[in-house]
Design a protein around this motif. Structure first.
Motif, PDB file in Angstrom:
ATOM      1  N   VAL A  49       0.865  -1.184   0.000  1.00 27.61           N
ATOM      2  CA  VAL A  49       0.000   0.000   0.000  1.00 27.61           C
ATOM      3  C   VAL A  49       0.901   1.233   0.000  1.00 27.61           C
ATOM      4  O   VAL A  49       1.766   1.356   0.874  1.00 27.61           O
ATOM      5  N   PRO A  50       0.726   2.142  -0.959  1.00 24.24           N
ATOM      6  CA  PRO A  50       1.568   3.347  -0.974  1.00 24.24           C
ATOM      7  C   PRO A  50       1.390   4.130   0.325  1.00 24.24           C
ATOM      8  O   PRO A  50       0.297   4.123   0.904  1.00 24.24           O
ATOM      9  N   PRO A  51       2.441   4.796   0.785  1.00 27.66           N
ATOM     10  CA  PRO A  51       2.372   5.516   2.067  1.00 27.66           C
ATOM     11  C   PRO A  51       1.160   6.440   2.184  1.00 27.66           C
ATOM     12  O   PRO A  51       0.532   6.491   3.237  1.00 27.66           O
ATOM     13  N   ALA A  52       0.806   7.139   1.102  1.00 30.63           N
ATOM     14  CA  ALA A  52      -0.313   8.094   1.193  1.00 30.63           C
ATOM     15  C   ALA A  52      -1.618   7.409   1.605  1.00 30.63           C
ATOM     16  O   ALA A  52      -2.506   8.048   2.161  1.00 30.63           O
ATOM     17  N   ARG A  53      -1.731   6.112   1.334  1.00 29.26           N
ATOM     18  CA  ARG A  53      -2.971   5.407   1.680  1.00 29.26           C
ATOM     19  C   ARG A  53      -2.870   4.642   3.000  1.00 29.26           C
ATOM     20  O   ARG A  53      -3.790   3.919   3.382  1.00 29.26           O
ATOM     21  N   ARG A  54      -1.754   4.784   3.669  1.00 32.75           N
ATOM     22  CA  ARG A  54      -1.597   4.086   4.957  1.00 32.75           C
ATOM     23  C   ARG A  54      -2.214   4.927   6.074  1.00 32.75           C
ATOM     24  O   ARG A  54      -1.528   5.576   6.845  1.00 32.75           O
ATOM     25  N   ILE A  55      -3.537   4.895   6.117  1.00 33.61           N
ATOM     26  CA  ILE A  55      -4.289   5.671   7.109  1.00 33.61           C
ATOM     27  C   ILE A  55      -4.714   4.717   8.222  1.00 33.61           C
ATOM     28  O   ILE A  55      -5.342   3.689   7.957  1.00 33.61           O
ATOM     29  N   ALA A  56      -4.365   5.072   9.455  1.00 31.72           N
ATOM     30  CA  ALA A  56      -4.751   4.268  10.616  1.00 31.72           C
ATOM     31  C   ALA A  56      -5.572   5.127  11.570  1.00 31.72           C
ATOM     32  O   ALA A  56      -5.192   6.252  11.877  1.00 31.72           O
ATOM     33  N   VAL A  57      -6.723   4.584  12.005  1.00 32.88           N
ATOM     34  CA  VAL A  57      -7.619   5.342  12.885  1.00 32.88           C
ATOM     35  C   VAL A  57      -7.776   4.640  14.226  1.00 32.88           C
ATOM     36  O   VAL A  57      -7.899   3.412  14.291  1.00 32.88           O
ATOM     37  N   PHE A  58      -7.779   5.426  15.272  1.00 31.33           N
ATOM     38  CA  PHE A  58      -7.842   4.909  16.639  1.00 31.33           C
ATOM     39  C   PHE A  58      -8.950   5.597  17.409  1.00 31.33           C
ATOM     40  O   PHE A  58      -8.998   6.824  17.477  1.00 31.33           O
ATOM     41  N   ASP A  59      -9.813   4.801  18.005  1.00 34.23           N
ATOM     42  CA  ASP A  59     -10.668   5.328  19.057  1.00 34.23           C
ATOM     43  C   ASP A  59      -9.760   5.816  20.193  1.00 34.23           C
ATOM     44  O   ASP A  59      -8.604   5.387  20.293  1.00 34.23           O
ATOM     45  N   ASN A  60     -10.273   6.723  21.030  1.00 32.44           N
ATOM     46  CA  ASN A  60      -9.444   7.217  22.132  1.00 32.44           C
ATOM     47  C   ASN A  60      -9.809   6.584  23.483  1.00 32.44           C
ATOM     48  O   ASN A  60      -9.045   5.792  24.027  1.00 32.44           O
ATOM     49  N   ASP A  61     -11.001   6.872  23.993  1.00 37.51           N
ATOM     50  CA  ASP A  61     -11.390   6.382  25.333  1.00 37.51           C
ATOM     51  C   ASP A  61     -11.460   4.859  25.357  1.00 37.51           C
ATOM     52  O   ASP A  61     -12.247   4.252  24.636  1.00 37.51           O
ATOM     53  N   GLY A  62     -10.639   4.256  26.179  1.00 38.56           N
ATOM     54  CA  GLY A  62     -10.633   2.799  26.299  1.00 38.56           C
ATOM     55  C   GLY A  62      -9.793   2.110  25.240  1.00 38.56           C
ATOM     56  O   GLY A  62      -9.616   0.893  25.289  1.00 38.56           O
ATOM     57  N   THR A  63      -9.292   2.860  24.275  1.00 39.49           N
ATOM     58  CA  THR A  63      -8.400   2.281  23.269  1.00 39.49           C
ATOM     59  C   THR A  63      -6.980   2.829  23.428  1.00 39.49           C
ATOM     60  O   THR A  63      -6.004   2.086  23.379  1.00 39.49           O
ATOM     61  N   LEU A  64      -6.875   4.143  23.627  1.00 42.29           N
ATOM     62  CA  LEU A  64      -5.548   4.733  23.831  1.00 42.29           C
ATOM     63  C   LEU A  64      -5.294   5.071  25.298  1.00 42.29           C
ATOM     64  O   LEU A  64      -4.151   5.167  25.712  1.00 42.29           O
ATOM     65  N   TRP A  65      -6.369   5.318  26.040  1.00 43.23           N
ATOM     66  CA  TRP A  65      -6.218   5.619  27.476  1.00 43.23           C
ATOM     67  C   TRP A  65      -7.415   5.098  28.247  1.00 43.23           C
ATOM     68  O   TRP A  65      -8.411   4.687  27.662  1.00 43.23           O
ATOM     69  N   VAL A  66      -7.275   5.139  29.562  1.00 41.69           N
ATOM     70  CA  VAL A  66      -8.297   4.621  30.472  1.00 41.69           C
ATOM     71  C   VAL A  66      -9.627   5.349  30.304  1.00 41.69           C
ATOM     72  O   VAL A  66      -9.650   6.572  30.148  1.00 41.69           O
ATOM     73  N   GLU A  67     -10.744   4.605  30.349  1.00 46.55           N
ATOM     74  CA  GLU A  67     -12.064   5.242  30.282  1.00 46.55           C
ATOM     75  C   GLU A  67     -12.916   4.916  31.513  1.00 46.55           C
ATOM     76  O   GLU A  67     -14.075   5.312  31.582  1.00 46.55           O
ATOM     77  N   GLN A  68     -12.342   4.157  32.456  1.00 43.78           N
ATOM     78  CA  GLN A  68     -13.054   3.825  33.689  1.00 43.78           C
ATOM     79  C   GLN A  68     -12.468   4.636  34.857  1.00 43.78           C
ATOM     80  O   GLN A  68     -11.299   4.996  34.802  1.00 43.78           O
ATOM     81  N   PRO A  69     -13.204   4.934  35.903  1.00 46.25           N
ATOM     82  CA  PRO A  69     -14.606   4.556  36.121  1.00 46.25           C
ATOM     83  C   PRO A  69     -15.583   5.444  35.355  1.00 46.25           C
ATOM     84  O   PRO A  69     -16.766   5.140  35.315  1.00 46.25           O
ATOM     85  N   MET A  70     -15.079   6.530  34.748  1.00 48.82           N
ATOM     86  CA  MET A  70     -15.945   7.352  33.889  1.00 48.82           C
ATOM     87  C   MET A  70     -15.059   7.968  32.817  1.00 48.82           C
ATOM     88  O   MET A  70     -13.852   8.100  32.998  1.00 48.82           O
ATOM     89  N   TYR A  71     -15.680   8.307  31.671  1.00 51.55           N
ATOM     90  CA  TYR A  71     -14.921   8.999  30.621  1.00 51.55           C
ATOM     91  C   TYR A  71     -14.200  10.208  31.220  1.00 51.55           C
ATOM     92  O   TYR A  71     -14.783  10.959  31.997  1.00 51.55           O
ATOM     93  N   THR A  72     -12.944  10.370  30.848  1.00 53.20           N
ATOM     94  CA  THR A  72     -12.157  11.476  31.383  1.00 53.20           C
ATOM     95  C   THR A  72     -12.839  12.817  31.126  1.00 53.20           C
ATOM     96  O   THR A  72     -12.840  13.708  31.983  1.00 53.20           O
ATOM     97  N   GLN A  73     -13.459  12.946  29.968  1.00 53.47           N
ATOM     98  CA  GLN A  73     -14.113  14.218  29.665  1.00 53.47           C
ATOM     99  C   GLN A  73     -15.287  14.482  30.602  1.00 53.47           C
ATOM    100  O   GLN A  73     -15.631  15.629  30.864  1.00 53.47           O
TER     101      GLN A  73
END
Lengths: 330, 330
Positions: A49-73
């Motif tokens: 896959v050419p670099p321009a099409r190497r798109i990666a998407v990440f959820d944030n809460d609970g995927t990149l950082w803690v979301e318990q006991p409540m969403y940080t926001q």
């Protein structure tokens, strides 16, 4: 051209010599990731896959950082309400503000989405974007997680930081696609994740440009403009990125459509779901959780080839050691 | 670290040895641009701006490519209506379709914004995003400009391509911020301008995610979701980029708020306005033009320090020679 060749060969040497994912245990999840990255970056292979099409998407809460006991926001909302309360004596008797100030979660829950919206608007609207950026940055710099007693920005998952770095070193562009507020994440996402504001997609409230005594400002209006959750996630991706990702990483039913959109097309594609199975080091929850409910996505995963990442099994480490978790500024 | 130093010194040598803007005549506009870039990239100077904050925004129609005698996207609308007409016999009598098919611009003008919206929705909605991408790409590959008899993608301004390349080589991230449709520009903006889809901000219609017999699609709905013009431009910038640009380049009154937002804050900032003064090589128009009207912005420019770029005086060349105008793929 000679310089390019030199750099390319040095990068190859560097990447071959060290494990890019040291906090990931050997196993199916790590194997799926490294095989996928190897396939799409192999210029002579069939899955390139050419670099321009190497798109990666990440959820944030609970995927990149803690979301318990409540969403940080939501912790931010409660703290902001306490800060603003002296100027709002009516909140002492008015719901859902009274319940929020008293930490009465039962009454808050009964207030439902309408109640939540009132709290969101009272804390997220009515100021300029510059002002809100400072408010969010100040709060995230001072607030601490109730269980771990550490700043929230230290409760990002070390294995995920490694993955973000590994993907970027492999020519991927990394995006956050979160149900949380874009302008709440942007002030710290670059320092913490290495993801610049323009690659943070999230929910949004309405904004309005105006000149205030000749000074241009953008004012945050008390109206939801976009909800970047569930079926909103692919729409947010199309709106913002304008091409389909090839890798998506989520952790809850709110990520189903993002995973479907990312993996439901020809070519090499990878969908991943973080399964919170580690009550000791973090939390264990899925089907019955109010925050980050993972139910339908668990059913859909096998048929769609989505890789389940069990935190307990896949990660040798969850958080970075204290005081070592901040990435350098880009 | 040694490699970084090597690359840095080679880049310095490369940039010192050649004029990065060969199609720009020596004069105040070129001087303002090169001085600005020099200032913000001088790591030891007082005006230094870190690369992550080097955000440059460009209007598209009339700033990066020709917008006369009508917006290219409007030529697309008229062509699409002709293509779709056989399936819509009612358009033979129904306005504004009848006028559009007959090229009756007077009646079209009288139909106003409501009429224009009907034409836009008939040609831009009702298909998936993948389908629309192909429609737009096919059209732009085949259509030709009525006066120059060249593909529209060859009627991008060579000096502006040089400027985009120069800025990116100087660590800037370049964005399009256009009143035109984001999804109309994205299929070709990367090949033509070197600007990837995720850096194209424009007007948008509503989109909806759905599964069609198990296949995920995003459907374009007949409803305007965002107008990225005038006061919408700073909002689009905040929504999409999340930080304030330091350079903005426009050409009409629709760019005033983008220029205000970009230049109306402390620190080094540059606002530029392309003034179409060259009837011979391109077009000459400003205060009285229906397309790309430049009136109030001309009044505001001196007081705001915005640099007027007179096409006739500032550019030694307007377009690239035929068959040489396409940038290589990123």
């Amino acid at each position: 051209m000679r310089l390019h060749t030199l750099i390319a060969s040095m990068l190859v040497v560097a990447s071959a010599s060290a494990d890019p994912l040291p906090s990931w245990n050997e196993g199916p999840a790590k194997q799926a990731i490294t095989a996928f990255v190897s396939d799409v970056t192999d210029a002579s292979g069939p899955e390139f896959v050419p670099p321009a099409r190497r798109i990666a998407v990440f959820d944030n809460d609970g995927t990149l950082w803690v979301e318990q006991p409540m969403y940080t926001q939501f912790a931010f909302v409660l703290d902001r309400l306490r800060t603003l309360a002296p100027a709002h004596p009516e909140w002492k008797t008015e719901q859902p503000f009274k319940a929020a100030l008293e930490g009465d979660m039962k009454t808050l829950g009964e207030a439902g989405m309408d109640g939540l919206m009132q709290l969101l608007m009272a804390t997220h609207a009515g100021m300029t974007t510059d002002e809100f950026e400072m408010i969010a940055a100040d709060w995230i710099g001072a607030a601490r997680h109730p269980r771990f007693d550490r700043p929230y920005t230290e409760l990002v998952y070390e294995p995920m930081l490694e993955l973000l770095t590994y993907l970027r070193a492999s020519g991927f562009k990394t995006f956050i696609v979160s149900g949380g507020g874009a302008d709440f994440m942007r002030p710290w996402a670059e320092g913490v994740y290495g993801i610049p504001p323009e690659q943070v997609i999230g929910s949004e409230i309405a904004r309005r440009f105006e000149l205030r005594e000749g000074v241009p400002v953008i004012v945050r209006e008390p109206e939801v403009a976009f909800v970047d959750d569930k079926a909103g996630k692919p729409v947010g991706i199309q709106r913002h990125i304008g091409r389909r990702p090839i890798l998506a990483f989520g952790n809850s039913d709110g990520d189903i459509q993002m995973l479907q959109w990312t993996t439901g097309a020809p070519g090499p594609r990878l969908g991943l779901i973080l399964h919170h199975t580690d009550a000791e080091r973090e939390y264990a929850y899925d089907r019955d959780s109010h925050v980050g409910k993972l139910d339908t996505a668990l059913e859909l995963a096998p048929g769609n080839g989505w890789v389940l990442v069990s935190m307990k099994d896949a990660w040798s480490k969850v958080f970075a050691p204290a005081h070592e978790s901040s990435l350098p500024e880009k």
